[in-house]
Motif scaffolding. Sequence first.
Motif, mmCIF file in Angstrom:
data_model
loop_
_atom_site.group_PDB
_atom_site.id
_atom_site.type_symbol
_atom_site.label_atom_id
_atom_site.label_comp_id
_atom_site.label_asym_id
_atom_site.label_seq_id
_atom_site.Cartn_x
_atom_site.Cartn_y
_atom_site.Cartn_z
ATOM 1 N N ILE A 145 10.934 21.520 7.888
ATOM 2 C CA ILE A 145 10.390 21.146 6.324
ATOM 3 C C ILE A 145 11.066 20.202 5.956
ATOM 4 O O ILE A 145 12.476 20.198 5.679
ATOM 5 C CB ILE A 145 10.190 22.292 5.220
ATOM 6 N N PRO A 146 10.409 18.888 5.735
ATOM 7 C CA PRO A 146 11.392 17.718 5.318
ATOM 8 C C PRO A 146 11.548 17.896 3.772
ATOM 9 O O PRO A 146 10.960 18.702 3.018
ATOM 10 C CB PRO A 146 10.262 16.475 5.433
ATOM 11 N N GLN A 147 12.632 17.198 3.195
ATOM 12 C CA GLN A 147 13.121 17.244 1.955
ATOM 13 C C GLN A 147 12.269 16.156 1.238
ATOM 14 O O GLN A 147 12.479 14.998 1.514
ATOM 15 C CB GLN A 147 14.397 17.099 1.754
ATOM 16 N N ILE A 148 11.580 16.651 0.200
ATOM 17 C CA ILE A 148 10.550 15.536 -0.456
ATOM 18 C C ILE A 148 11.294 15.626 -2.083
ATOM 19 O O ILE A 148 11.287 16.543 -2.709
ATOM 20 C CB ILE A 148 9.192 16.129 -0.506
ATOM 21 N N ASN A 149 11.487 14.295 -2.413
ATOM 22 C CA ASN A 149 11.991 14.206 -3.838
ATOM 23 C C ASN A 149 10.886 14.294 -4.743
ATOM 24 O O ASN A 149 10.566 13.524 -5.555
ATOM 25 C CB ASN A 149 12.712 12.850 -3.760
ATOM 26 N N ASN A 150 10.415 15.358 -5.008
ATOM 27 C CA ASN A 150 9.185 15.648 -6.068
ATOM 28 C C ASN A 150 9.652 16.713 -7.016
ATOM 29 O O ASN A 150 8.953 17.446 -8.008
ATOM 30 C CB ASN A 150 7.932 16.000 -5.418
ATOM 31 N N GLY A 151 10.869 17.032 -6.913
ATOM 32 C CA GLY A 151 11.486 18.352 -7.930
ATOM 33 C C GLY A 151 11.303 19.656 -7.352
ATOM 34 O O GLY A 151 11.745 20.486 -7.970
ATOM 35 N N GLY A 152 10.339 19.676 -6.424
ATOM 36 C CA GLY A 152 10.548 21.135 -5.650
ATOM 37 C C GLY A 152 11.198 21.578 -4.633
ATOM 38 O O GLY A 152 12.244 20.715 -4.302
#
Length: 433
Positions: A145-152
């Motif tokens: 799972i990639p780190q997505i900068n959406n606050g989740g």
Amino acid sequence: MTTRSLDVAKNFDSPYEPYELPYLTKEQSLDLLLKKAFPYQDPTEGYPNNLSDLAKEFVEKCGGLPIALVVLGGLLSKQPPNEHAWREVMQKMNWRADASKVLLTSYEDLPFALKSCFMYFALFPEDHQIRARALIRMWVAEGFIPQINNGGTLEDTAENFLEDLVQRSMVQVKRRRPNNSILYCYIHDLLHDIAIRKADEHNFLTVSDDLRSCSRARRVALHGKELMEDANPNLRSLLCFNGIPNISRHRQLKVLSAVEGLKGFLDRSDRYEVLAPFRYLELQDCLDFNDFIGSKSLCFLQTLELHLTMSNLPESVWHIKTLRHVLLSEFSYSFGPPPSIHMRNLQTLAGMKPRLSWKYQRLPELPSLRELHMEVQDEFPWEVVVAFVGTLKKLETLTIRGVKREQENEIRENFKHVYFQGLDKWSSYGEFY
């Protein structure tokens, strides 16, 4: 318009909501199969009685999947309508390959990260009911799972990945929670075959009856009582469904799940200690969990799930800074984190009892906790429970076993997402997490 992707259907310019096709019933499946097998006649009139049992066997193997029934029906339509010809089709089952070619396009359309997530389903037995949250935590532990900068969180992204596979009709939902998140899921047999085939092509994983032939496998599923005699320097994940062998020498394990008992866990005469850098550890009926304590194997642990009876979880566990999920058996609750401890990554804490020392010292700090499932005994000071819950600013789900009506109302005034269950109706372990 038809599509395998729910997202495409939702974005189509239409005033109507998309209709999600369910699997066919046995009666519907039989009707579709016979229409394709006897396209130029009424199958209810010209259908040979001696093929009735065979037709029902075909229906069972198709599992209600329309594409499989259509492909099989087309194949049968080219055969003489007699038992011998149909039995030859049953033995060869070439129709599965034809149906798979159609379904394979769905796999090829997946983004790279989703392909790894889909192939991971091959580790589970065919028709196995999979706990969605356990699967999600394994994906996170594997680094899919990639780190997505959406606050989740990574778990949020992984849950979206799973929903994406559902929308593409590649994964089926067995049951959802009241908040509509997936509780159990599974994949159709034909898609399971594709997952195994693609995983084998990419040397992604191995499902084996004999681990001695899997010395180079990176991920292994044991569905029987296999042996693991030699060390495997490449092994990253091991899922065991009927006890596990000695894992002392497998030093790169990140994911270990032994869901049906733990046998021969460690060889006492083995000079090796457990050094594997576990990220995900799920054990059942384990008498040797203390062998891990103090070991370097827990330094990077993200998920600890113990389906076993034990008096209390060792204190050293609460000092693992990477912990994201601690899930303990409902049969023997363990005391929660000690006073003043700070666990910034912990999101789920289940199967715990509050400590009396919280009343006299500082409460533990769990700023990221989303789910809490605990037991409060009658004599425990209720104001400590209220104070502790009040510190959990990100809490979304709360289950408390053993509360009284007035205590329940006090909590409900402050938290909207609260679930209470009485002592006599305590739900099964997997219902919550």
